[in-house]
Enzyme design. Structure first.
Site, PDB file in Angstrom:
ATOM      1  N   ARG A 171      -9.434  -0.861  -3.856  1.00 11.85           N
ATOM      2  CA  ARG A 171      -8.919   0.486  -3.652  1.00 11.85           C
ATOM      3  C   ARG A 171      -9.566   1.050  -2.386  1.00 11.85           C
ATOM      4  NH1 ARG A 171     -10.280   0.254  -9.271  1.00 11.85           N
ATOM      5  NH2 ARG A 171      -8.471   0.477 -10.652  1.00 11.85           N
TER       6      ARG A 171
ATOM      7  N   LYS B  42     -13.299   2.998 -10.299  1.00  8.76           N
ATOM      8  CA  LYS B  42     -12.538   3.890 -11.170  1.00  8.76           C
ATOM      9  C   LYS B  42     -12.964   3.698 -12.614  1.00  8.76           C
ATOM     10  CE  LYS B  42      -7.781   5.239 -12.240  1.00  8.76           C
ATOM     11  NZ  LYS B  42      -6.354   4.984 -11.950  1.00  8.76           N
TER      12      LYS B  42
ATOM     13  N   HIS C  75      -2.486   1.403  -0.293  1.00 10.25           N
ATOM     14  CA  HIS C  75      -2.565   0.823  -1.633  1.00 10.25           C
ATOM     15  C   HIS C  75      -1.616  -0.363  -1.800  1.00 10.25           C
ATOM     16  CE1 HIS C  75      -4.573   1.416  -5.448  1.00 10.25           C
ATOM     17  NE2 HIS C  75      -3.444   1.240  -6.103  1.00 10.25           N
TER      18      HIS C  75
ATOM     19  N   ARG D 286      -3.352  -3.713  -1.929  1.00  7.78           N
ATOM     20  CA  ARG D 286      -3.901  -4.078  -3.249  1.00  7.78           C
ATOM     21  C   ARG D 286      -2.799  -4.621  -4.156  1.00  7.78           C
ATOM     22  NH1 ARG D 286      -7.883  -2.840  -7.348  1.00  7.78           N
ATOM     23  NH2 ARG D 286      -6.968  -1.899  -9.209  1.00  7.78           N
TER      24      ARG D 286
ATOM     25  N   HIS E 161      -8.646  -3.338 -14.133  1.00  7.10           N
ATOM     26  CA  HIS E 161      -7.750  -2.607 -15.036  1.00  7.10           C
ATOM     27  C   HIS E 161      -8.319  -2.588 -16.446  1.00  7.10           C
ATOM     28  CE1 HIS E 161      -3.975  -3.357 -12.337  1.00  7.10           C
ATOM     29  NE2 HIS E 161      -4.713  -2.339 -11.935  1.00  7.10           N
TER      30      HIS E 161
ATOM     31  N   TYR F 269       2.973  -6.327 -12.441  1.00  3.36           N
ATOM     32  CA  TYR F 269       3.160  -7.263 -11.329  1.00  3.36           C
ATOM     33  C   TYR F 269       4.047  -8.435 -11.699  1.00  3.36           C
ATOM     34  CZ  TYR F 269      -0.589  -4.541  -9.293  1.00  3.36           C
ATOM     35  OH  TYR F 269      -1.341  -3.498  -8.801  1.00  3.36           O
TER      36      TYR F 269
END
Length: 399
Positions: free
Chosen positions: A254, A279, A344, A347, A370, A379
Site C-alpha cells: 500500500r 492496516k 493502488h 498492488r 488481508h 482477484y
C-alpha cells in the site's frame, strides 16, 4: 471557514488554533493578534509560553485546555479551530496510514449548506477526537469521522445530542445524503462515526446498528497488464521514483506501507521485507527478490537515507503521499497509458499476476495482509489465466 464564535459580535479579534510538535510532544498553538488585553488573557492559561519559532503561544493539547481557551476569550475574541479538524494524514506524524484505513477519494458534494454545531457539541466532538487519538486511530480516520459528525450535528443544530434518535439518523439519510446524491460510502461513514461517538463518548440509548445501510457494491479490482506495468516502471529516469514504484509492485505494498519503511526493514540475508504497523495495526513479512534487493542497495548508496527508506527534500522527513501519487501520474503520462489508474492499481496487479502464475490464494492473502480470504477472492474474477480458456458456445454454432 469553520469558526467557533463565542459571541455574536462583529469586528471581533480572531484567534487561530492549530496543533504543532514541540520538543517531541504535540501541543496547541494559538495565533493571537497583538493587544494588551489578549496577551494578558493568554498568559492566564496554565503553562502558556511564547514560541518565537512558531510565532504563537503554546499550551497543553487536551480537552480541558481547549475548553479553558473558549472560556477565557469569550467576549474578547473569536476562536477559529478549523485546523484541529482539517489536519490531513499526509502531514501527520502520528500515523501515516489514513488513506488506507478509510476508502480513498470519496467525493462528497455538499449541495445543501449546513450550519456548524454549537460550541458545546463541538467540544464533545473534540473530546471524541482526543479519544480516537489515544486509541491510535489513523489521522485520516479521525478527520473523516469528526467531519461526518460536524455535518450530522450541524443538520440537527437545534436538537440536543442526548435527544437524537434512530429516527433522526434515518431522516438525515433521506433529507441530506440521498437528497443530495451523496455516495453510499459516505452514508456508511456517517453511520459508523455516529455509532462510535455514542458508544464511547455519550451514555445514550441510540442504536445506529439498526439503521439500514446501503447495499454493498461489488466492484472488480482495477488491474494493469504485465506489459503496462513494465512500461510504467521503466519510464522514470529518477532513481528514487523508479525504485518506489518498483517496490510497490514487487511486494504488493500500500502507499502508506511504502512510505513507512525504514532501511532496517529490509532483511536481505533472509530475502524478506518487514512491513510494520500496516492496516489494522498488523505487522507482516513479504518475500523480496535478489533483483529488488540489488536495486535497493544501489538506491541506498546513491541517497543514503537517514530515517525513512524514502525521504523528501529535507533529510529525515518522510516522502509525502501527494508527491508519490504525482510520481505515478507522471509515469502514466510518459508510458502513454490512457487508463485513469491510481497507485493502488500496482498492488492489485501484483496480486492478480501472482494468482495467474499459480500462487495459492491463501499465500496471496498473507502477502497482502488481508484479514478475510473473501477480500482476496476478488482477484479470482479478473485473472486472464482461466477466463481466456473458456470457450464460448457461439464458437460451436459454425456460423
Amino acid at each position: 471557514m469553520f469558526s467557533i464564535f463565542t459571541k455574536k459580535t462583529t469586528n471581533m479579534n480572531q484567534i487561530i488554533i492549530e496543533t504543532v510538535k514541540h520538543h517531541g510532544r504535540r501541543k496547541l498553538l494559538l495565533h493571537i493578534p497583538y493587544g494588551q488585553k489578549l496577551i494578558e488573557l493568554v498568559k492566564s492559561l496554565e503553562g502558556a509560553e511564547w514560541s518565537a519559532e512558531n510565532k504563537g503561544w503554546l499550551v497543553e493539547n487536551n480537552p480541558q485546555m481547549l475548553r479553558e481557551i473558549f472560556k477565557v476569550f469569550r467576549g474578547y475574541a473569536r476562536v477559529d479551530a478549523q485546523a484541529l479538524f482539517a489536519k490531513s494524514a499526509s502531514t501527520s506524524n502520528i500515523n501515516r496510514y489514513g488513506a488506507q484505513t478509510m476508502p480513498q477519494n470519496v467525493k462528497v458534494k455538499k449541495k445543501t449548506p449546513i450550519p456548524h454545531p454549537d460550541e458545546k457539541v463541538i467540544g464533545e466532538i473534540l473530546k471524541f477526537k482526543y479519544w480516537m487519538r489515544q486509541k491510535r486511530y489513523s489521522e485520516n480516520t479521525i478527520k473523516v469521522y469528526c467531519d461526518s459528525l460536524m455535518v450530522f450535528f450541524g443538520f440537527y443544530r437545534d436538537v440536543p445530542i442526548h435527544k437524537i434518535t434512530n429516527k433522526d439518523i434515518i431522516t438525515f439519510n433521506q433529507q441530506y445524503i440521498i437528497a443530495n446524491g451523496l455516495s453510499g460510502t459516505y452514508q456508511n461513514q456517517v453511520i459508523n462515526s455516529i455509532k462510535l461517538f455514542y458508544r464511547k463518548i455519550r451514555d445514550h440509548a441510540i442504536q445506529p446498528e439498526l439503521i439500514d445501510r446501503p447495499r454493498r457494491e461489488h466492484k472488480l479490482p482495477n488491474v494493469l497488464s504485465k506489459e503496462e506495468v513494465r512500461r510504467i516502471l521503466g519510464v522514470h529516469r529518477n532513481m528514487k521514483h523508479k525504485v518506489m514504484l518498483s517496490l510497490i509492485y514487487a511486494c504488493g505494498l500500500r502507499r502508506g506501507e511504502l512510505l513507512n519503511l525504514k532501511p532496517t526493514d529490509i532483511e536481505s540475508s533472509r530475502h524478506l521485507l518487514i512491513i510494520r504497523g500496516a492496516k489494522g495495526k498488523k505487522d507482516r513479512v513479504v518475500p523480496i527478490s535478489d533483483r529488488m534487493i540489488q536495486i535497493l542497495r544501489d538506491y541506498y548508496k546513491a541517497y543514503m537515507p537517514k530515517v525513512w527508506l524514502f525521504e523528501g527534500e529535507k533529510p529525515g522527513d518522510p516522502y509525502s503521499e501527494g508527491s508519490l501519487q504525482s510520481v505515478f501520474k507522471l509515469a502514466l503520462e510518459k508510458a502513454k497509458i490512457k487508463k485513469k489508474a491510481t497507485l493502488h492499481w500496482l498492488r492489485h496487479s501484483y496480486a492478480t499476476h501472482l494468482l495467474e502464475a499459480g500462487t495459492d490464494l491463501r499465500y496471496i492473502q498473507e502477502l497482502l495482509g488481508h484479514k478475510s480470504s473473501r477480500t482476496t477472492e476478488i482477484y479470482t474474477h479478473v485473472t486472464e489465466k482461466n477466463i481466456q480458456n473458456i470457450k464460448s458456445p457461439f464458437d460451436e454454432l459454425g456460423i
